[in-house]
Write a protein that holds these residues in place. Structure first.
Motif, short mmCIF file in Angstrom:
data_model
loop_
_atom_site.label_atom_id
_atom_site.label_comp_id
_atom_site.label_asym_id
_atom_site.label_seq_id
_atom_site.Cartn_x
_atom_site.Cartn_y
_atom_site.Cartn_z
N ARG A 78 -6.15 -0.17 -0.43
CA ARG A 78 -6.19 -1.62 -0.30
C ARG A 78 -6.50 -2.28 -1.65
NH1 ARG A 78 -9.84 -1.16 5.19
NH2 ARG A 78 -8.12 -0.68 6.62
N ARG A 79 -7.39 -1.65 -2.41
CA ARG A 79 -7.74 -2.21 -3.71
C ARG A 79 -6.54 -2.14 -4.67
NH1 ARG A 79 -13.24 -0.29 -6.55
NH2 ARG A 79 -13.99 -1.22 -4.60
N HIS A 127 -4.23 -7.38 -9.49
CA HIS A 127 -5.37 -7.23 -10.37
C HIS A 127 -5.77 -8.62 -10.90
CE1 HIS A 127 -7.91 -5.86 -13.71
NE2 HIS A 127 -7.99 -4.73 -13.06
N ALA A 137 -3.22 -11.65 -12.29
CA ALA A 137 -2.84 -12.62 -11.27
C ALA A 137 -2.36 -13.92 -11.90
CB ALA A 137 -4.03 -12.88 -10.35
N TRP A 173 -3.87 -4.86 -3.97
CA TRP A 173 -4.19 -6.24 -4.32
C TRP A 173 -3.78 -6.52 -5.76
CZ3 TRP A 173 -9.84 -5.68 -2.23
CH2 TRP A 173 -9.82 -5.77 -0.85
N GLU A 230 0.83 -1.21 0.00
CA GLU A 230 0.00 0.00 0.00
C GLU A 230 0.86 1.26 0.00
OE1 GLU A 230 -3.93 -0.17 2.39
OE2 GLU A 230 -2.60 -1.60 3.38
#
Length: 263
Positions: A253-254, A259, A263, A257, A5
């Motif tokens: 947070r999004r 994508h 992934a 993560w 983050e």
């Protein structure tokens, strides 16, 4: 914040004036520590003076919060994150369509009687958050006012602010509380099309209405942060800043993560 983050957040932070030769003094504490302290307060709903000892002193954290609130830095930071999330989802940085709605919230005892109001429809004494969200549920604009301020009255002000800042906005969806002269005002003054999505009279029980569910989901996101479960702020500008801080938690947070497509 996690390291992932912080890697997202660091290049998007507003540059302090002293680093641009505009005077002022360097921060006495690390920006990451200060940001973590504000995020902790918003997420957990603690009092300023109850800031854990692991963070910088509460008065230094509050001074940071107040400076970012008064100089529009929290909005600048929020908007940069929102643009990054939209780009990641394959969207343009600025939306062309949005949804507007309001949410009445009970005010704590610290909120003065002169600034709060009574919402007769929801039977709530407090403030009302007026939100404009894009089709991803992200926040182009927010306005906090007394709960007795009508939705159409607040919408004229809020949509005017959003239209000035978001030049590409063309269409806004709303519920039945925004009927009347507001649609004509939006078209004539703001060059916006206001489309009211009404519930069918022959439908009973809970019904997911097109487009309107998006802003309801955003309201649910906001109430997950405990500082927004009630209104504890003494100024509407502080309440608006807390809403922006809450959305930055969600977006950082999004972005941290992986994508799904990568992934």
């Amino acid at each position: 914040m996690t390291d992932a983050e912080w890697a997202v957040v660091r290049p998007l932070l507003p540059v302090p004036g002293w680093m641009r030769g505009r005077g002022g003094q360097p921060e006495a504490y690390c920006h990451r520590a200060i940001l973590d302290a504000v995020r902790y307060l918003v997420d957990n709903g603690i009092k300023w003076r109850a800031m854990p000892a692991d963070f910088p002193p509460w008065d230094r954290v509050y001074a940071f919060f107040r400076r970012w609130r008064d100089h529009g830095l929290v909005v600048e930071f929020h908007d940069r994150l929102r643009s990054r999330v939209r780009e990641r989802e394959g969207r343009d940085t600025e939306p062309t369509a949005a949804v507007i709605d309001s949410q009445s919230v009970k005010a704590d005892a610290v909120v003065g009687a002169d600034s709060r109001g009574f919402d007769g429809g929801k039977l709530i004494n407090g403030w009302k958050r007026h939100l404009v969200v894009d089709t991803l549920g992200l926040l182009p604009g927010v306005m906090v006012a007394a709960a007795d301020v009508g939705d159409r009255t607040a919408a004229k002000v809020l949509l005017g602010q959003v239209a000035d800042a978001r030049h590409r906005l063309e269409l806004v969806w709303a519920d039945g509380g925004y009927t009347g002269s507001l649609a004509g005002h939006c078209l004539a003054v703001l060059a916006l099309v206001l489309q009211v999505v009404k519930r069918s009279d022959d439908r009973r029980g809970f019904v997911v209405l097109p487009k309107r569910w998006i802003v309801e989901r955003t309201n649910a996101w906001l109430t997950h942060t405990r500082r927004l479960a009630r209104d504890y702020e003494r100024r509407t500008t502080s309440a608006e800043a807390i809403v922006y801080w809450s959305m930055t938690l969600l977006m950082t947070r999004r972005l941290a993560w992986p994508h799904p497509s990568r992934a």
